[in-house]
Design an enzyme around this catalytic site. Structure first.
Site, PDB file in Angstrom:
ATOM      1  N   CYS A 175      61.119  -0.748  18.763  1.00  0.00           N
ATOM      2  CA  CYS A 175      61.353  -0.123  17.451  1.00  0.00           C
ATOM      3  C   CYS A 175      62.826   0.201  17.223  1.00  0.00           C
ATOM      4  O   CYS A 175      63.288   0.238  16.083  1.00  0.00           O
ATOM      5  CB  CYS A 175      60.518   1.143  17.320  1.00  0.00           C
ATOM      6  N   ALA A 212      30.905  26.808  24.251  1.00  0.00           N
ATOM      7  CA  ALA A 212      30.418  27.522  23.070  1.00  0.00           C
ATOM      8  C   ALA A 212      29.500  28.638  23.565  1.00  0.00           C
ATOM      9  O   ALA A 212      28.435  28.367  24.125  1.00  0.00           O
ATOM     10  CB  ALA A 212      29.665  26.583  22.139  1.00  0.00           C
ATOM     11  N   GLY A 243      27.449  22.347  31.511  1.00  0.00           N
ATOM     12  CA  GLY A 243      26.962  23.668  31.874  1.00  0.00           C
ATOM     13  C   GLY A 243      27.909  24.358  32.828  1.00  0.00           C
ATOM     14  O   GLY A 243      28.975  23.835  33.187  1.00  0.00           O
ATOM     15  N   GLU A 292      57.632   4.425  12.673  1.00  0.00           N
ATOM     16  CA  GLU A 292      58.944   4.241  12.069  1.00  0.00           C
ATOM     17  C   GLU A 292      59.094   2.869  11.417  1.00  0.00           C
ATOM     18  O   GLU A 292      59.804   2.723  10.413  1.00  0.00           O
ATOM     19  CB  GLU A 292      60.058   4.480  13.098  1.00  0.00           C
ATOM     20  N   TRP A 335      21.085  27.215  17.777  1.00  0.00           N
ATOM     21  CA  TRP A 335      22.505  26.991  17.915  1.00  0.00           C
ATOM     22  C   TRP A 335      23.193  28.329  18.140  1.00  0.00           C
ATOM     23  O   TRP A 335      22.938  29.280  17.397  1.00  0.00           O
ATOM     24  CB  TRP A 335      23.088  26.315  16.692  1.00  0.00           C
ATOM     25  N   LEU A 340      26.012  13.316  22.058  1.00  0.00           N
ATOM     26  CA  LEU A 340      27.435  13.256  22.417  1.00  0.00           C
ATOM     27  C   LEU A 340      28.204  12.273  21.541  1.00  0.00           C
ATOM     28  O   LEU A 340      29.112  11.583  22.007  1.00  0.00           O
ATOM     29  CB  LEU A 340      27.608  12.894  23.907  1.00  0.00           C
ATOM     30  N   ASP A 354      19.056  19.335  27.220  1.00  0.00           N
ATOM     31  CA  ASP A 354      19.338  19.318  25.779  1.00  0.00           C
ATOM     32  C   ASP A 354      19.182  17.956  25.125  1.00  0.00           C
ATOM     33  O   ASP A 354      19.097  17.863  23.902  1.00  0.00           O
ATOM     34  CB  ASP A 354      20.768  19.807  25.524  1.00  0.00           C
TER      35      ASP A 354
END
Length: 336
Positions: A86, A156, A269, A54, A172, A206, A202
């Protein structure tokens, strides 16, 4: 009212520009319209420690704000912090109306600026797109009300709930479009949490590969000390790395909060995913689902280790949104 909603939608859109830059502060956007109703200025909170939304908008509007309306998705602060209150600048701006998306969730602050504005003769209109504003700052709300980080799980998987083959191969399962969204999530969250099993299998980086984004802190649970020193998580790119050797998840999140980490994205996992859920620590889950079926009972599942005897005993979620990242989808779920 549609004008108010339209300008609040713009506040939310502006606020999102601060993702990855303002934590532990909330995401805030602001719009100023003049006495004639035309947009005079816009602003958002750009960086922690710098001017709030603001203030940026009112400074840009100048005298055009007099007699006009100030829109903000979150009640203005009324206390000294990194910046002055503010609400003082709001009172001195000459605005006639203050339109808010939501009040400050801090019980000790909530409503104080609203009261100050009303006593100064400013009309205050509250709860415009309140639900959307709450979701925008769900991390800040939990931080403020519970003094704990907001915790989300990202998975995923294939349609049949598999995150890797029986040999551990997972690259993938989802598409490049879905993976780009994961990088946007990493930019949004203060830290990414995973376990030693994921790191050794893997060797993930990250990191955040979003243009203009920032890497989240890397938090690794390695109670057995099995992560090799050459793992990518240790690469010297200036990113904070925290290795947790204890088994206590609850204590870990409390410690992370003490160290300034306000949100955690779990990318792990089945074991760690399930432990976070069983411990009732997860606030949200991002389910990325690829249009694929693995069909192998020995492939690695998203979750495991629950003792369920009937459907009525299942852990329940409320799906809030479904987004498409062709050819995949992503469903956002909240614990009921």
């Amino acid at each position: 009212m549609r004008t108010h909603e339209k300008n609040m939608e713009r506040c939310i859109e502006l606020a999102k520009k601060g993702e990855g830059k303002v934590s532990p502060n909330p995401l805030v956007g602001s719009v100023v319209t003049g006495a004639n109703g035309e947009v005079a200025a816009e602003g958002f909170h750009q960086k922690y420690g710098e001017a709030h939304a603001e203030i940026n908008a009112l400074n840009m509007a100048g005298e055009k704000a007099r007699g006009g309306t100030l829109y903000i998705n979150l009640e203005p602060c009324c206390h000294h912090g990194k910046t002055p209150p503010c609400i003082d600048r709001v009172l001195n701006s000459g605005i006639k109306t203050l339109v808010l998306g939501m009040t400050d969730p801090n019980p000790g602050v909530s409503g104080r600026s609203i009261k100050i504005a009303k006593e100064a003769g400013i009309e205050v209109i509250e709860n415009v797109l309140g639900g959307e504003c709450m979701k925008l700052n769900e991390i800040f709300v939990k931080n403020t009300t519970e003094n704990m980080p907001f915790i989300a799980i990202k998975t995923a998987s294939t349609i049949d709930g598999k995150i890797a083959t029986r040999s551990g191969k997972s690259k993938w399962i989802t598409s490049e479009n879905a993976r780009k969204e994961v990088h946007r999530l990493r930019n949004r969250y203060d830290a990414v949490l995973t376990g030693s099993g994921t790191v050794t299998a893997d060797d993930p980086s990250l990191d955040c590969r979003l243009e203009g984004g920032r890497n989240p802190a890397r938090v690794i649970i390695d109670s057995k000390g099995i992560i090799p020193p050459g793992a990518k998580i240790y690469k010297d790119d200036g990113t904070r790395v925290i290795v947790w050797k204890d088994h206590g998840l609850g204590q870990l999140f409390k410690q992370l909060y003490k160290e300034g980490i306000r949100s955690v994205l779990v990318e792990a996992g089945a074991g760690l995913n399930s432990e976070v859920l069983k411990s009732n620590l997860a606030d949200k889950i991002y389910f990325f689902i690829a249009p694929k079926i693995m069909g192998d009972k020995n492939a690695m599942p998203v979750f495991e280790g629950f003792d369920i005897n009937g459907p009525d005993e299942c852990l329940r979620f409320k799906f809030a949104d479904i987004k498409h990242f062709s050819p995949d989808i992503m469903m956002e779920g909240y614990l009921k």
